[in-house]
Design an enzyme around this catalytic site. Sequence first.
Site, PDB file in Angstrom:
ATOM      1  N   HIS A  15       0.812  -1.230   0.000  1.00  0.00           N
ATOM      2  CA  HIS A  15       0.000   0.000   0.000  1.00  0.00           C
ATOM      3  C   HIS A  15       0.846   1.280   0.000  1.00  0.00           C
ATOM      4  O   HIS A  15       0.622   2.222   0.750  1.00  0.00           O
ATOM      5  CB  HIS A  15      -1.110  -0.008   1.052  1.00  0.00           C
ATOM      6  CG  HIS A  15      -0.733   0.009   2.512  1.00  0.00           C
ATOM      7  ND1 HIS A  15       0.309   0.721   3.021  1.00  0.00           N
ATOM      8  CD2 HIS A  15      -1.313  -0.593   3.583  1.00  0.00           C
ATOM      9  CE1 HIS A  15       0.354   0.564   4.337  1.00  0.00           C
ATOM     10  NE2 HIS A  15      -0.615  -0.235   4.702  1.00  0.00           N
ATOM     11  N   HIS A  51       3.546 -10.050  10.871  1.00  0.00           N
ATOM     12  CA  HIS A  51       4.468  -9.950   9.733  1.00  0.00           C
ATOM     13  C   HIS A  51       5.875 -10.312  10.198  1.00  0.00           C
ATOM     14  O   HIS A  51       6.301  -9.924  11.292  1.00  0.00           O
ATOM     15  CB  HIS A  51       4.544  -8.510   9.197  1.00  0.00           C
ATOM     16  CG  HIS A  51       3.270  -7.987   8.630  1.00  0.00           C
ATOM     17  ND1 HIS A  51       2.741  -8.403   7.433  1.00  0.00           N
ATOM     18  CD2 HIS A  51       2.408  -7.048   9.099  1.00  0.00           C
ATOM     19  CE1 HIS A  51       1.624  -7.753   7.179  1.00  0.00           C
ATOM     20  NE2 HIS A  51       1.384  -6.928   8.186  1.00  0.00           N
ATOM     21  N   GLU A  63      -7.287  -4.947   9.253  1.00  0.00           N
ATOM     22  CA  GLU A  63      -6.751  -4.422   7.991  1.00  0.00           C
ATOM     23  C   GLU A  63      -6.721  -5.555   6.957  1.00  0.00           C
ATOM     24  O   GLU A  63      -6.590  -6.738   7.299  1.00  0.00           O
ATOM     25  CB  GLU A  63      -5.364  -3.803   8.191  1.00  0.00           C
ATOM     26  CG  GLU A  63      -4.959  -2.987   6.973  1.00  0.00           C
ATOM     27  CD  GLU A  63      -3.810  -1.998   7.215  1.00  0.00           C
ATOM     28  OE1 GLU A  63      -3.284  -1.942   8.345  1.00  0.00           O
ATOM     29  OE2 GLU A  63      -3.457  -1.281   6.253  1.00  0.00           O
ATOM     30  N   ASP A 100      -4.773  -6.980   4.945  1.00  0.00           N
ATOM     31  CA  ASP A 100      -3.742  -8.018   4.842  1.00  0.00           C
ATOM     32  C   ASP A 100      -3.929  -9.135   5.871  1.00  0.00           C
ATOM     33  O   ASP A 100      -3.246 -10.155   5.802  1.00  0.00           O
ATOM     34  CB  ASP A 100      -2.330  -7.424   4.945  1.00  0.00           C
ATOM     35  CG  ASP A 100      -2.149  -6.459   6.098  1.00  0.00           C
ATOM     36  OD1 ASP A 100      -3.139  -5.826   6.514  1.00  0.00           O
ATOM     37  OD2 ASP A 100      -1.016  -6.325   6.585  1.00  0.00           O
ATOM     38  N   TYR A 117       9.644  -0.578   9.605  1.00  0.00           N
ATOM     39  CA  TYR A 117       8.224  -0.809   9.914  1.00  0.00           C
ATOM     40  C   TYR A 117       7.715   0.216  10.923  1.00  0.00           C
ATOM     41  O   TYR A 117       6.655   0.821  10.748  1.00  0.00           O
ATOM     42  CB  TYR A 117       8.063  -2.233  10.469  1.00  0.00           C
ATOM     43  CG  TYR A 117       6.651  -2.733  10.414  1.00  0.00           C
ATOM     44  CD1 TYR A 117       6.204  -3.474   9.330  1.00  0.00           C
ATOM     45  CD2 TYR A 117       5.752  -2.457  11.435  1.00  0.00           C
ATOM     46  CE1 TYR A 117       4.901  -3.915   9.269  1.00  0.00           C
ATOM     47  CE2 TYR A 117       4.457  -2.901  11.381  1.00  0.00           C
ATOM     48  CZ  TYR A 117       4.032  -3.639  10.295  1.00  0.00           C
ATOM     49  OH  TYR A 117       2.737  -4.072  10.236  1.00  0.00           O
ATOM     50  N   HIS A 165      -6.988  -7.798  14.255  1.00  0.00           N
ATOM     51  CA  HIS A 165      -6.844  -6.560  13.469  1.00  0.00           C
ATOM     52  C   HIS A 165      -7.533  -6.779  12.129  1.00  0.00           C
ATOM     53  O   HIS A 165      -7.358  -7.833  11.507  1.00  0.00           O
ATOM     54  CB  HIS A 165      -5.348  -6.281  13.293  1.00  0.00           C
ATOM     55  CG  HIS A 165      -4.998  -5.085  12.475  1.00  0.00           C
ATOM     56  ND1 HIS A 165      -5.767  -3.952  12.428  1.00  0.00           N
ATOM     57  CD2 HIS A 165      -3.926  -4.832  11.662  1.00  0.00           C
ATOM     58  CE1 HIS A 165      -5.180  -3.065  11.631  1.00  0.00           C
ATOM     59  NE2 HIS A 165      -4.078  -3.578  11.152  1.00  0.00           N
ATOM     60  N   ASP A 211       0.185  -6.334  14.130  1.00  0.00           N
ATOM     61  CA  ASP A 211       1.252  -5.627  13.405  1.00  0.00           C
ATOM     62  C   ASP A 211       2.436  -5.235  14.301  1.00  0.00           C
ATOM     63  O   ASP A 211       3.580  -5.162  13.828  1.00  0.00           O
ATOM     64  CB  ASP A 211       0.700  -4.342  12.778  1.00  0.00           C
ATOM     65  CG  ASP A 211      -0.068  -4.608  11.497  1.00  0.00           C
ATOM     66  OD1 ASP A 211       0.237  -5.581  10.794  1.00  0.00           O
ATOM     67  OD2 ASP A 211      -0.986  -3.828  11.202  1.00  0.00           O
ATOM     68  N   HIS A 271      -2.205  -0.338  15.335  1.00  0.00           N
ATOM     69  CA  HIS A 271      -2.176   1.008  14.795  1.00  0.00           C
ATOM     70  C   HIS A 271      -3.510   1.445  14.223  1.00  0.00           C
ATOM     71  O   HIS A 271      -3.616   2.534  13.648  1.00  0.00           O
ATOM     72  CB  HIS A 271      -1.067   1.132  13.732  1.00  0.00           C
ATOM     73  CG  HIS A 271      -1.363   0.360  12.460  1.00  0.00           C
ATOM     74  ND1 HIS A 271      -1.428   0.983  11.249  1.00  0.00           N
ATOM     75  CD2 HIS A 271      -1.638  -0.928  12.236  1.00  0.00           C
ATOM     76  CE1 HIS A 271      -1.701   0.080  10.312  1.00  0.00           C
ATOM     77  NE2 HIS A 271      -1.826  -1.063  10.889  1.00  0.00           N
TER      78      HIS A 271
END
Length: 404
Positions: free
Chosen positions: A24, A229, A80, A82, A196, A78, A164, A145
């Site tokens: 992104h 990740h 998001e 991904d 990151y 989370h 994350d 986040h």
Amino acid sequence: MKAVEIKTGIFWVGAIDWAIRDFHGYVTPKGTTYNNYLAVDEKLTLFDTVKYNFGDTTIANIREVADPSKIENIIINHIENDHVTSLDKIMHLAPGATIYLTEKGKKGLERLYDISSWKIKTVKTGDTLTIGRRNLLFIETPMLHWPDSMMTYIREDKILISQDAFGQHLASAARFDDEFLECASVFELEDAVIDYYANILMPFGNLIKSKIAEIQKLGLEIEVIAPDHGIIWRKNPEKILKMYLDMAGGAAELKVVIIYDTMWNSTEAMTLPLMRGIKEEGIDCKVLKLRATPMSVAIKEFWKARGVLVGSPTLNNKMFPSVAEFLHHVAGLRPKGRIAGSFGSYGWGGGAVKEVYESLKGMKLEVFEPGMEALSRPSPDDAEKCYEFGKAFAKKVKEYHAQF
Ligand code: FEO
């Protein structure tokens, strides 16, 4: 890659995205992974999913360990894309599973899927779930986040599944920190952590400090930190906690990064005497041209250094567009604990350096003024002034750094 047991009965069932280079908008030269985890217990429990195009991969990995249709609990830390966009595939296989996530997570999930037929339970900090011999503890981490974010602690295994936070964009055959360091350097790992943090978590330093303090206050013993990740911290989870606390406290290297762009190489010509002046003071210096550097790399290098000099030519009485774009990104990340100055060339009226300072002051960064300007191609006299400016800035950076 097959499922990997990270502790007895707890498996990594994620996917490695070797090829992604644009996450992104962030460059990911080393790819990334989407980590999710499966606990084999009386109630088969999945922690997070993966990006939509790796749904079949995680299902195949789950299948190696257990029948996915037997999944009873799905923890969504989370929402998001991904991490959540394979949820529909998982729910297709295990329609009776109960999804656990925060209230904000549920609201977000409603925007992605028709959840009317799914069993959903919202949780908050302190809530627990028994899945057999294991007990899960949920810890909300809003704005770390995203508003929905939370972490899940597996009490019996002392594993913190941290979504994350503590992650890195690193595609590797290694799943664990100790494995990774058998074939790569500490620098590579730390650089990925900083990259990151700088691009995603920089605005949330105070929240990070208070959340880590809250976790420590809960007295949770952490043997493994398993982010969504990159590598899993099993050998040295203290290292990543310390790195985060240091970065949240404004840690930086005593060095200067010169970040600039140029039209006809006049602003660029200023960088060399500036660098010589900085080096003369015994301070390391890195020079980056913005149009030759991906934005997320420029952000990382900005964050690593205590001092930054932003160079811009004047175009139509304003700073150069690539410099404006860089400062726009930096402002959004709300940096703290950095000292900045500016330099640049102009053809007739000037204006770029003034505008850069306005931007830096808008961010409430410590600034070093006045800036250094040169009319057109820098003369030998201008070069000497740049050298002196670089020296003076480096001295100020040393003074400023001493307070951290
Ligand atoms: Fe890796 Fe905020 O998603």
